[in-house]
Write a protein that holds these residues in place. Structure first.
Motif: not given
Ligand code: HEM
Ligand code: SF4
Ligand code: FES
Lengths: 254, 224
Positions: A118-139
């Motif tokens: 019943x285990x499926x590989x969902x790393x496709x979701x991780x790669x989608x997040x990596x493609x743009x699911x972030x924001x720039x913040x100042x240090x």
């Protein structure tokens, strides 16, 4: 509610690995408490299989409290089982009665290949997040939280979208195996906030590009995703995503 | 981001479906309004005048090219979308399906309903457009009397049945398609989505019903 015990028949998908063909196997579990979770019922079954010298059934799980999104099971034709807005780990056996036969399948989608049982590989979701699911913040020092005024309705809508736990039930439920509810939750969550503004356009273009590369289908607004989502992510996020995409692609200079 | 990329991505393909779908909805309004002139019950005078404006004057005939383009784009894109979406599930299908618990049957059957409409369209074009245009030499030549053609075509009960089936397919296609098209092009305001869903259901009932009543009216002799 009255506590009771039950005996059940389980029809479970067994598959050795991604290269072999799988098949359904029948199992019988006895004396299952109505207060157990669905995963605990599987634990009981696996204990028995191990004691009998058989290979236990592989399934994903982690938090077992409905917040991590790992527990992917397609139960009797619905991701996460019969209850509304619920995860498999939070599905309790009182949803079933003595003598029931329950069919358990893995998520089915080209982009989610079965790894085992019943285990499926969902790393496709991780790669989608990596493609743009972030924001720039100042240090440097953290800014004062109140220095950025945010409209309350937008903050609420953003928070509601941020509830997505990336479980993939929307893909599993969709007749097109589309990942649009997931993606729209991620894009709306950031597009509604000032912090998401710098990457607003590149985010939606890059994430959709990645989603297409992974082989998910196109959304046709059937609504099956919204009906099954454990976090009640609204389908209006998908329309919002479409708008973000239209604006971003029309104004793109490249 | 090139124009090609814009319209070949998963969302871009849907934008084409949505925009052409809305365009076809606008066409339906014009088409049903003009055809409703048959109920003037004046032996087809008013209807034929309208038909002449549409088929025998320059500007509508140029616009007709756009209509064909809209249909062709919608149909090709629809078929490709359906094929790709079916493939996305993979080789192994579910043993138990989610079915009507999660969505409406007609929302899941847009490809099938579209194909039925396409079959209807081929028959419909063969009944009226093709005989008329070939009579005109495909330019602005003399037209045939379309009102009389209608009378003739709709004297066959099986043709009437096929037209009604075509209209029912259109009704369900629009019951999902109308509101879906607006979501696809990015209308996400909940107030508007609600309103568009209601307008969509009304449109999906009223327009196909009016179309279906046309062959029925001829067949049953409600107009002559
Ligand atoms: C007068 C005729 C037609 C009208 C008014 C119409 C209208 C629409 C509308 C409004 C949509 C929704 C678009 C969206 O959600 O973005 C749609 C979707 C669709 N149409 Fe049509 N259509 C017509 C004919 C056809 C034909 C002939 C086909 C032939 C194959 C077809 C195939 C499809 C398919 C497969 C979809 C599904 C895509 C989706 O759900 O988004 N349609 N149509
Ligand atoms: S949108 Fe809902 S169903 Fe889809 S991944 Fe997120 S939480 Fe799961
Ligand atoms: S195991 Fe974490 S959500 Fe179910």
């Amino acid at each position: 509610m009255e506590h009771y015990n039950m005996n059940l028949n389980l029809k479970v998908w067994r598959q050795k690995n991604s290269n072999t063909k799988g098949e359904f196997k029948m199992y019988r579990v006895e004396n299952i408490s109505s207060e157990m979770s669905f995963l605990e019922m599987f634990d009981v079954l696996n204990e028995k299989l191990i004691a009998d010298g058989e290979e236990p059934i592989a399934f994903d799980h982690d938090c077992r409290e409905g917040i991590c999104g790992a527990c992917s099971m397609y139960i009797d034709g619905k991701p996460h089982g019969p209850w509304h807005a619920n995860t498999t780990c939070q599905l309790h056996m009182r949803a079933f009665k003595d003598g029931d036969t329950i069919v358990v399948e893995p998520w089915r989608a080209n982009a989610f290949p079965v790894i085992k049982d019943l285990v499926v590989d969902r790393t496709a979701f991780d790669r989608i997040i990596q493609a743009g699911g972030y924001i720039s913040v100042n240090t440097g020092n953290a800014v004062d939280g109140n220095s950025l005024p945010i409209n309350k309705d937008k903050a609420d809508a953003s928070f509601a979208a941020a509830m997505c736990i990336g479980c993939g039930a929307c893909v599993a439920a969709c007749k097109n195996s589309s990942a649009m509810l997931f993606l729209s939750a991620k894009v709306s969550h950031l597009a509604l906030l000032p912090q998401g503004e710098p990457e607003r356009h590149s985010r939606v273009l890059n994430m959709i590009d990645q989603m297409d590369k992974e082989g998910f289908g196109s959304c046709t607004n059937t609504g099956a995703c919204e009906a099954t989502c454990p976090k009640e992510i609204s389908i209006s996020n998908i329309a919002k995503l479409n708008q973000e995409y239209l604006c971003a692609s029309l104004t793109s200079e490249k | 981001m090139t124009w090609k990329q814009m319209f070949t991505s998963s969302v871009g393909k849907k934008l084409i479906m949505g925009f052409t779908g809305i365009f076809l909805i606008l066409f339906l309004i014009v088409h049903v309004a003009l055809n409703a002139c048959i109920w003037a019950n004046d032996g087809g005078k008013m209807f034929n005048a309208g038909a002449h404006f549409m088929g025998g004057t320059v500007v509508p005939r140029i616009l007709e090219i756009g209509l064909f383009a809209g249909f062709i784009l919608h149909i090709i894109q629809g078929i490709m979308l359906e094929i790709q979406n079916r493939k996305a599930r993979g080789n192994v299908k579910y043993a138990v399906n989610y079915n009507n618990r999660g969505s409406k049957w007609y929302s899941r059957s847009m490809g099938l309903l579209g194909t039925l409409i396409l079959l209807f369209l081929i028959m419909h074009i063969a009944h009226f457009w093709l005989p008329n245009r070939s009579h005109q030499g495909f330019l602005l030549g003399e037209e045939i009397n379309l009102y009389e053609t209608m009378k003739d075509v709709f004297s066959n009960v099986w043709v009437v049945v096929l037209y009604v089936v075509g209209c029912i397919s259109l009704a369900y296609h629009l019951a999902h398609g109308f509101q879906s098209a607006f979501r696809t092009i990015g209308v996400h305001n909940k107030r508007y989505n609600k309103m568009l869903t209601s307008i969509g259901y009304a449109f999906a009932i009223i327009v196909p019903l009016a179309f279906a009543l046309m062959p029925v009216s001829f067949y049953l002799g409600w107009i002559n």
